[in-house]
Design a protein around this motif. Sequence first.
Motif, PDB file in Angstrom:
ATOM      1  N   ILE A 298       0.858  -1.180   0.000  1.00 49.78           N
ATOM      2  CA  ILE A 298       0.000   0.000   0.000  1.00 49.78           C
ATOM      3  C   ILE A 298       0.893   1.228   0.000  1.00 49.78           C
ATOM      4  O   ILE A 298       1.764   1.367   0.858  1.00 49.78           O
ATOM      5  CB  ILE A 298      -0.945   0.017   1.215  1.00 49.78           C
ATOM      6  N   ILE A 299       0.676   2.082  -0.973  1.00 54.14           N
ATOM      7  CA  ILE A 299       1.436   3.324  -1.088  1.00 54.14           C
ATOM      8  C   ILE A 299       0.438   4.462  -0.962  1.00 54.14           C
ATOM      9  O   ILE A 299      -0.544   4.519  -1.698  1.00 54.14           O
ATOM     10  CB  ILE A 299       2.166   3.395  -2.442  1.00 54.14           C
ATOM     11  N   GLN A 300       0.686   5.338  -0.026  1.00 49.39           N
ATOM     12  CA  GLN A 300      -0.233   6.455   0.164  1.00 49.39           C
ATOM     13  C   GLN A 300       0.551   7.755   0.146  1.00 49.39           C
ATOM     14  O   GLN A 300       1.728   7.785   0.439  1.00 49.39           O
ATOM     15  CB  GLN A 300      -1.026   6.294   1.460  1.00 49.39           C
ATOM     16  N   GLY A 301      -0.143   8.789  -0.240  1.00 47.48           N
ATOM     17  CA  GLY A 301       0.467  10.107  -0.267  1.00 47.48           C
ATOM     18  C   GLY A 301      -0.439  11.074  -0.997  1.00 47.48           C
ATOM     19  O   GLY A 301      -1.415  10.681  -1.626  1.00 47.48           O
ATOM     20  N   PRO A 302      -0.106  12.350  -0.920  1.00 48.73           N
ATOM     21  CA  PRO A 302      -0.943  13.351  -1.577  1.00 48.73           C
ATOM     22  C   PRO A 302      -0.896  13.234  -3.097  1.00 48.73           C
ATOM     23  O   PRO A 302       0.018  12.619  -3.667  1.00 48.73           O
ATOM     24  CB  PRO A 302      -0.344  14.688  -1.108  1.00 48.73           C
ATOM     25  N   CYS A 303      -1.860  13.828  -3.735  1.00 50.97           N
ATOM     26  CA  CYS A 303      -1.926  13.838  -5.199  1.00 50.97           C
ATOM     27  C   CYS A 303      -0.685  14.494  -5.787  1.00 50.97           C
ATOM     28  O   CYS A 303      -0.182  15.485  -5.244  1.00 50.97           O
ATOM     29  CB  CYS A 303      -3.160  14.601  -5.675  1.00 50.97           C
ATOM     30  N   GLY A 304      -0.213  13.917  -6.883  1.00 55.73           N
ATOM     31  CA  GLY A 304       0.853  14.556  -7.640  1.00 55.73           C
ATOM     32  C   GLY A 304       2.269  14.276  -7.185  1.00 55.73           C
ATOM     33  O   GLY A 304       3.204  14.893  -7.693  1.00 55.73           O
ATOM     34  N   VAL A 305       2.464  13.324  -6.257  1.00 58.51           N
ATOM     35  CA  VAL A 305       3.827  13.064  -5.781  1.00 58.51           C
ATOM     36  C   VAL A 305       4.533  11.944  -6.545  1.00 58.51           C
ATOM     37  O   VAL A 305       5.686  11.668  -6.295  1.00 58.51           O
ATOM     38  CB  VAL A 305       3.877  12.777  -4.257  1.00 58.51           C
ATOM     39  N   GLY A 306       3.818  11.280  -7.467  1.00 57.81           N
ATOM     40  CA  GLY A 306       4.457  10.284  -8.316  1.00 57.81           C
ATOM     41  C   GLY A 306       4.153   8.839  -7.990  1.00 57.81           C
ATOM     42  O   GLY A 306       4.830   7.943  -8.479  1.00 57.81           O
ATOM     43  N   LYS A 307       3.134   8.577  -7.198  1.00 57.70           N
ATOM     44  CA  LYS A 307       2.819   7.194  -6.822  1.00 57.70           C
ATOM     45  C   LYS A 307       2.513   6.342  -8.059  1.00 57.70           C
ATOM     46  O   LYS A 307       3.141   5.299  -8.258  1.00 57.70           O
ATOM     47  CB  LYS A 307       1.627   7.159  -5.855  1.00 57.70           C
ATOM     48  N   THR A 308       1.585   6.777  -8.862  1.00 58.18           N
ATOM     49  CA  THR A 308       1.201   6.015 -10.047  1.00 58.18           C
ATOM     50  C   THR A 308       2.366   5.898 -11.022  1.00 58.18           C
ATOM     51  O   THR A 308       2.666   4.807 -11.517  1.00 58.18           O
ATOM     52  CB  THR A 308      -0.011   6.669 -10.739  1.00 58.18           C
ATOM     53  N   HIS A 309       3.029   6.988 -11.292  1.00 54.55           N
ATOM     54  CA  HIS A 309       4.166   6.986 -12.215  1.00 54.55           C
ATOM     55  C   HIS A 309       5.213   5.963 -11.790  1.00 54.55           C
ATOM     56  O   HIS A 309       5.672   5.150 -12.594  1.00 54.55           O
ATOM     57  CB  HIS A 309       4.786   8.382 -12.286  1.00 54.55           C
TER      58      HIS A 309
END
Length: 90
Positions: free
Chosen positions: A26-37
Amino acid sequence: MSVVGNRAAWEKVRAWFASSTDGVLIIQGPCGVGKTHNVMQLAEEFDMDVHELHSMERRSSQDFEAAVVETGRSVNKKRRLLFVDDIHLC
């Protein structure tokens, strides 16, 4: 790998990808920090068969279970990744 964000944290995630044959990450963090990328970069690096599930597409537990089953039915020998984007736990 073209890493976006916290390189040290992503190296730990990369090590998990390299050593794990199954499990949950599980990877969590705010939008736009590169999780999906970064996850997609790792899936490409490790030649994984990616199945995506977005919270806006499927909402019920039955739909989620169907996505898990579908991912498990992959016909090739590649490792499989079920990528669930934007889980909203309320």
